[in-house]
Scaffold this active site. Structure first.
Site, PDB file in Angstrom:
ATOM      1  N   ASP A  72       0.749  -1.523   0.341  1.00 49.53           N
ATOM      2  CA  ASP A  72       0.199   0.362   0.025  1.00 49.53           C
ATOM      3  C   ASP A  72       0.859   1.655   0.301  1.00 49.53           C
ATOM      4  O   ASP A  72       1.510   1.128   0.400  1.00 49.53           O
ATOM      5  CB  ASP A  72      -0.814   0.057   0.984  1.00 49.53           C
ATOM      6  CG  ASP A  72      -1.919  -1.400   1.096  1.00 49.53           C
ATOM      7  OD1 ASP A  72      -1.562  -2.356   0.709  1.00 49.53           O
ATOM      8  OD2 ASP A  72      -2.588  -1.269   2.298  1.00 49.53           O
TER       9      ASP A  72
ATOM     10  N   HIS B 260      -1.195   4.534  -0.556  1.00 50.66           N
ATOM     11  CA  HIS B 260      -2.301   5.385  -0.059  1.00 50.66           C
ATOM     12  C   HIS B 260      -1.569   6.886   0.138  1.00 50.66           C
ATOM     13  O   HIS B 260      -1.835   7.631   0.665  1.00 50.66           O
ATOM     14  CB  HIS B 260      -2.197   5.196   1.199  1.00 50.66           C
ATOM     15  CG  HIS B 260      -3.072   3.841   1.784  1.00 50.66           C
ATOM     16  ND1 HIS B 260      -4.932   4.243   1.202  1.00 50.66           N
ATOM     17  CD2 HIS B 260      -3.253   2.845   2.591  1.00 50.66           C
ATOM     18  CE1 HIS B 260      -5.285   2.881   1.725  1.00 50.66           C
ATOM     19  NE2 HIS B 260      -3.796   1.949   2.211  1.00 50.66           N
TER      20      HIS B 260
ATOM     21  N   ASP C 137      -3.860  -0.660  -3.705  1.00 47.06           N
ATOM     22  CA  ASP C 137      -4.178   1.519  -2.206  1.00 47.06           C
ATOM     23  C   ASP C 137      -3.136   1.812  -2.736  1.00 47.06           C
ATOM     24  O   ASP C 137      -2.427   2.073  -1.958  1.00 47.06           O
ATOM     25  CB  ASP C 137      -4.383   0.213  -1.131  1.00 47.06           C
ATOM     26  CG  ASP C 137      -5.739  -0.493  -0.779  1.00 47.06           C
ATOM     27  OD1 ASP C 137      -6.630  -0.603  -1.079  1.00 47.06           O
ATOM     28  OD2 ASP C 137      -5.333  -0.341   0.584  1.00 47.06           O
TER      29      ASP C 137
ATOM     30  N   HIS D  51      -8.779   0.148  -2.002  1.00 46.74           N
ATOM     31  CA  HIS D  51     -10.016   1.189  -2.300  1.00 46.74           C
ATOM     32  C   HIS D  51      -9.117   1.785  -3.292  1.00 46.74           C
ATOM     33  O   HIS D  51     -10.175   2.958  -3.963  1.00 46.74           O
ATOM     34  CB  HIS D  51      -8.672   1.898  -1.358  1.00 46.74           C
ATOM     35  CG  HIS D  51      -8.461   2.484  -0.351  1.00 46.74           C
ATOM     36  ND1 HIS D  51      -9.305   3.763   0.313  1.00 46.74           N
ATOM     37  CD2 HIS D  51      -7.606   1.138   0.477  1.00 46.74           C
ATOM     38  CE1 HIS D  51      -9.502   2.427   2.004  1.00 46.74           C
ATOM     39  NE2 HIS D  51      -8.941   1.997   1.444  1.00 46.74           N
TER      40      HIS D  51
ATOM     41  N   HIS E  76      -4.069  -8.321  -3.123  1.00 47.55           N
ATOM     42  CA  HIS E  76      -4.012  -6.995  -2.163  1.00 47.55           C
ATOM     43  C   HIS E  76      -4.463  -7.499  -0.380  1.00 47.55           C
ATOM     44  O   HIS E  76      -3.904  -7.218   0.313  1.00 47.55           O
ATOM     45  CB  HIS E  76      -5.315  -6.213  -2.723  1.00 47.55           C
ATOM     46  CG  HIS E  76      -5.430  -5.084  -1.697  1.00 47.55           C
ATOM     47  ND1 HIS E  76      -3.687  -4.197  -1.848  1.00 47.55           N
ATOM     48  CD2 HIS E  76      -6.572  -5.103  -1.120  1.00 47.55           C
ATOM     49  CE1 HIS E  76      -4.960  -3.258  -0.427  1.00 47.55           C
ATOM     50  NE2 HIS E  76      -5.756  -3.559  -0.277  1.00 47.55           N
TER      51      HIS E  76
END
Length: 842
Positions: free
Chosen positions: A539, A541, A575, A608, A662
């Site tokens: 990730d 983000h 993500d 996400h 993921h």
């Protein structure tokens, strides 16, 4: 090692040395200039060489087989087209029980023909020699050269053509019929000196796996050499030479007429002669991991042959330095692992510094799903007759231009070796015992190795004894992805814009980028089939600074300075957006790289990458604020991003061994086929109603259980506080059963959870979580990591730690309304106190 006649084990623990072994059966006569080729099942084939003594040498075409478990020799009585007698030729094993020979000298200043001969001993009662039909130009007549097999390529290098020493490279693809030799044009100006009587072998383990490594030899001016070079082929078809770095230990003495063998990642240089024919030379060991040399006992031979099986190193025949006029028939063996351990404990050489992966990275030629048996392939090529003409004077590139990217295949060892033979067993994925850690305050390049068990969290999870182990798209200079890469891929100098409400690209350019990436993604499979070496990121983000820091420390996906895209794939596990303040920078750079390098940059979907989620965790608001758009517009950039997200693959398999996704496998995912069959665009149901929808939820949202002692499928209270059972945790038993059902898979790599050391092992090391954003959302002070999967499938974690932030890196409104998911639970041993911190249960 198989049981057989008693054998010496290479001396004692206090004094490891070569020991002469008793031999039985129809033993070969003393000789030199022969070859010994391991062909599997404890069998070694000896061919050719010269017998007799000074002034009365006889060149032979003898073929013998040695059963190395019993030291029993037998003469091979083969049918078919027998090769002429020769010495100083080259031989290689191309498949189990199949060997080829090329070149050599016949005596009296004459050279062997340029035909390629195959010996097929799959049926020992009826062995068969045959001349391989080859079209076109050949490497020509030569002696003192080397030939190795790096599946699917036979590679001939150097030697003497009767007039001069050479440094040319020729390859023959055994999987392409009709067979043709092609000369390789090497990029760059650095290359070995022309040479003869050198050695070459393929490294099949460690950071140099897949490279042909050449050592020593003699120049046309009769100068002995001691240089070491690696030959690698990049994924775009280009070849280059890399000179091996030496950081510690005494350099080897110059030599020629020696032999070499690889023992895992260690290159062994055995025997040979230098300027003084009566001076024995030590066995030199080069560790490709630490770039360190050390010397061991001497075999006291030159013009001999050697091979390795297990921990034992064998040498046969050749001249003794004490009496260099008459060859020997000695079979000598040394326990090489014992010798290396003894040398290290005796302080012969100190341990080396960190070995740079980049120094030996690159790509080797790939292979098909299984090597086409050369004997069978000859049937296809039998229609082509006649001798191939000798080599022309001008160098040329491999016919047809660079080979296309080879489809992935199951491979841990790169293929059978001329000296170490055929390894048909599937290797294990393993985690490196050492981790690379960046020590920077901000942007520096200071990196060191630490033991994996010294990490605060990871060391308590699993005890060390349980560790288990393309060509870019071309576009106009002004195309949007080119602009984006040029302005965003700045690993050591990127800084946020002073105005947080603007972005590098305008909305029209972002829309164009989404369209370009959408076209690339829809042409790719739902489960990608990838090859090693590859770097796996967790990730991000929107924490773009951390992505740049990882690129700065451990190289970036560029073909410029500080980049390794010519020899490395990159995989990002989803993500990319939300929470962090720079989701647009992150996703636009990754989309641009995907467009630029569609076969080397790989993106899979995270939870996400879903409009329902990124509408409330920051990405939609960032698009509205920085692109000046209304996200609800069907043609908005935010909607175009999410339409591209719905085309992302949800899984990837590296070399048929490592599944990357993921989230996890939850309780509903049983086979890779279930993932592969999913159709795109893929929509994520917020309340799954069918088994299919539950599988999607498991792939994107599920987590491993808190530790290895919790089995089965349990509630995920962190992500599903209402206890609906739609988001779950899965135990180590689920991991084991999934891998068992999907062999040859042996490892799962996933992201999705913040882990304190940037990576964390689970299920006895058969699942690894990786998380690349440091100090997640400014709350957890966690490290960030990437996982470097080497060509031999060793997984090397590479870490960065949090740094002081000079600007806001997270969306403060999102942080206030939706605090970040907490990291994985602290290990039980840490909770119980220091008295249990050394427990072996973790």
């Amino acid at each position: 090692m198989s049981q057989g006649a008693p054998r010496g084990r290479g001396g004692t623990a206090a004094r490891p040395d070569y020991v002469k072994e008793p031999q039985q059966g129809d033993c070969p006569s003393p000789r030199f200039g022969h070859t010994s080729t391991f062909v599997g099942d404890h069998r070694v084939v000896l061919f050719g060489g010269a017998t007799g003594d000074s002034g009365r040498y006889t060149i032979t075409a003898d073929a013998f087989m040695l059963n190395s478990s019993t030291n029993t020799w037998s003469r091979i009585q083969a049918e078919g087209t027998l090769p002429f007698a020769r010495a100083a030729h080259a031989a290689a094993c191309v498949d189990h029980s199949q060997m080829v020979i090329y070149g050599g000298a016949t005596g009296g200043g004459s050279l062997s023909s340029d035909e390629l001969y195959l010996l097929d001993i799959r049926n020992e009662e009826r062995c068969q020699w045959m001349s391989v039909p080859v079209l076109g130009t050949t490497p020509g007549r030569r002696y003192g050269h080397t030939m190795i097999f790096n599946k699917p390529l036979l590679i001939v290098f150097g030697g003497n053509n009767g007039q001069q020493a050479e440094c040319d490279i020729w390859v023959l693809d055994v999987e392409r019929s009709p067979f043709q030799w092609a000369e390789v044009t090497v990029m760059g100006k650095r290359e070995p000196t022309p040479r003869v009587y050198h050695s070459a072998e393929v490294c099949r383990d460690g950071p140099a796996a897949g490279m042909m490594v050449v050592f020593g030899g003699r120049t046309a001016e009769n100068k002995s050499l001691k240089d070491t070079w690696g030959l690698r082929q990049h994924r775009d078809g280009r070849w280059d030479w890399v000179e091996a770095p030496a950081k510690r230990g005494p350099p080897p003495e110059p030599r020629f007429q020696h032999s070499c063998v690889f023992l895992e990642s260690k290159l062994l240089i055995i025997g040979g002669r230098g300027a003084e024919v009566n001076k024995p030379l030590p066995t030199a060991v080069y560790d490709t991991e630490s770039c360190e040399w050390r010397n061991l006992a001497s075999v006291q031979r030159f013009r001999h042959s050697s091979w390795g099986t297990g921990e034992l190193l064998f040498a046969y025949g050749g001249f003794d330095h004490k009496n260099p006029s008459a060859p020997t028939a000695d079979l000598q063996v040394m326990d090489i692992e014992l010798a290396i351990r003894s040398a290290m404990s005796a302080g012969v050489s100190q341990s080396g510094d960190e070995a740079s992966d980049a120094a030996v990275s690159g790509d080797s030629p790939g292979a098909g799903e299984q090597l086409q048996q050369l004997g069978s392939a000859l049937d296809v090529a039998a229609a082509y007759s006649g001798n191939a003409p000798s080599r022309g004077s001008s160098a040329r590139q491999v016919e047809g231009g660079p080979r296309p990217a080879t489809p992935p295949r199951s491979r841990v060892l790169a293929g059978p070796s001329a000296s170490r033979g055929v390894d048909t067993s599937s290797g294990n994925v393993k985690v490196s015992p050492e981790v690379f850690v960046s020590l920077e305050k901000d942007f520096t390049h200071l990196v060191k190795k630490v033991a994996i068990e010294t990490l605060e969290e990871e060391g308590r999870k699993i005890h060390s004894t349980n560790v288990m182990a393309n060509i870019a798209i071309s576009g106009g200079d002004e195309d949007v992805h080119t602009k984006c890469i040029a302005n965003l891929l700045l690993p050591t100098s990127w800084q946020p814009d002073s105005n947080p409400n603007t972005f590098l690209l305008n909305a029209a350019e972002v829309s164009r980028l989404c369209d370009l990436c959408h076209e690339v993604l829809k042409s790719q499979d739902m489960v990608l089939r990838l090859r090693a070496p590859i770097k796996v990121y967790g990730d991000i983000h929107g924490q773009y600074l951390d992505l740049m820091r990882l690129f700065a420390r451990y190289k970036a996906p560029t073909d410029g300075e500080g980049g390794d895209i010519d020899s490395m794939d990159y995989l990002f596990l989803g993500d990319f957006v939300d929470r962090g303040a720079f989701s647009l920078e992150t996703v636009c750079l990754l989309f641009s790289l995907k467009v630029r390098y569609p076969s080397q940059i790989h993106l899979i979907r995270g939870n996400h990458e879903d409009p329902t989620i990124n509408a409330i965790y920051g990405f939609r608001d960032e698009c509205r604020r920085r692109l000046g758009e209304e996200p609800e517009d069907p043609e908005s950039c935010w909607n175009k991003f999410n339409r591209a997200f719905e085309m992302l693959p949800v899984g990837a398999v590296i070399e048929d061994k490592i599944l990357c996704l993921h989230g996890g496998i939850g309780g509903s995912v049983s086979t890779i086929a279930e993932i592969t069959s999913m159709q795109r665009p893929l929509h994520v149901a917020q309340i799954p109603q069918t088994p299919f929808e539950q599988r999607i939820t498991d792939l994107l949202w599920s987590d491993p259980s808190d530790n290895d002692s919790i089995s089965g499928v349990t509630l995920n209270e962190t992500r599903d506080p209402d206890g609906t059972g739609r988001i779950v945790k899965f135990g180590p038993d689920r991991v084991e059963s999934f891998l068992e059902k999907n062999k040859p898979l042996s490892m799962i790599i996933r992201a999705h959870e913040c882990v304190m050391d940037g990576f964390e092992r689970f299920a006895n090391g058969r699942l690894i979580t990786v998380f690349s954003a440091t100090d997640y959302c400014g709350h957890h002070k966690n490290a960030g990591a990437l996982l470097f999967v080497r060509r031999d499938l060793t997984i090397v974690p590479k870490l960065i730690y949090p740094v002081e932030r000079t600007a806001t890196m997270w969306d403060p409104m999102v942080m206030q309304q939706r605090p970040p998911t907490p990291p994985r639970p602290v290990p039980r041993a840490r909770k119980l106190g220091e008295e249990e911190s050394g427990s072996n249960d973790w």
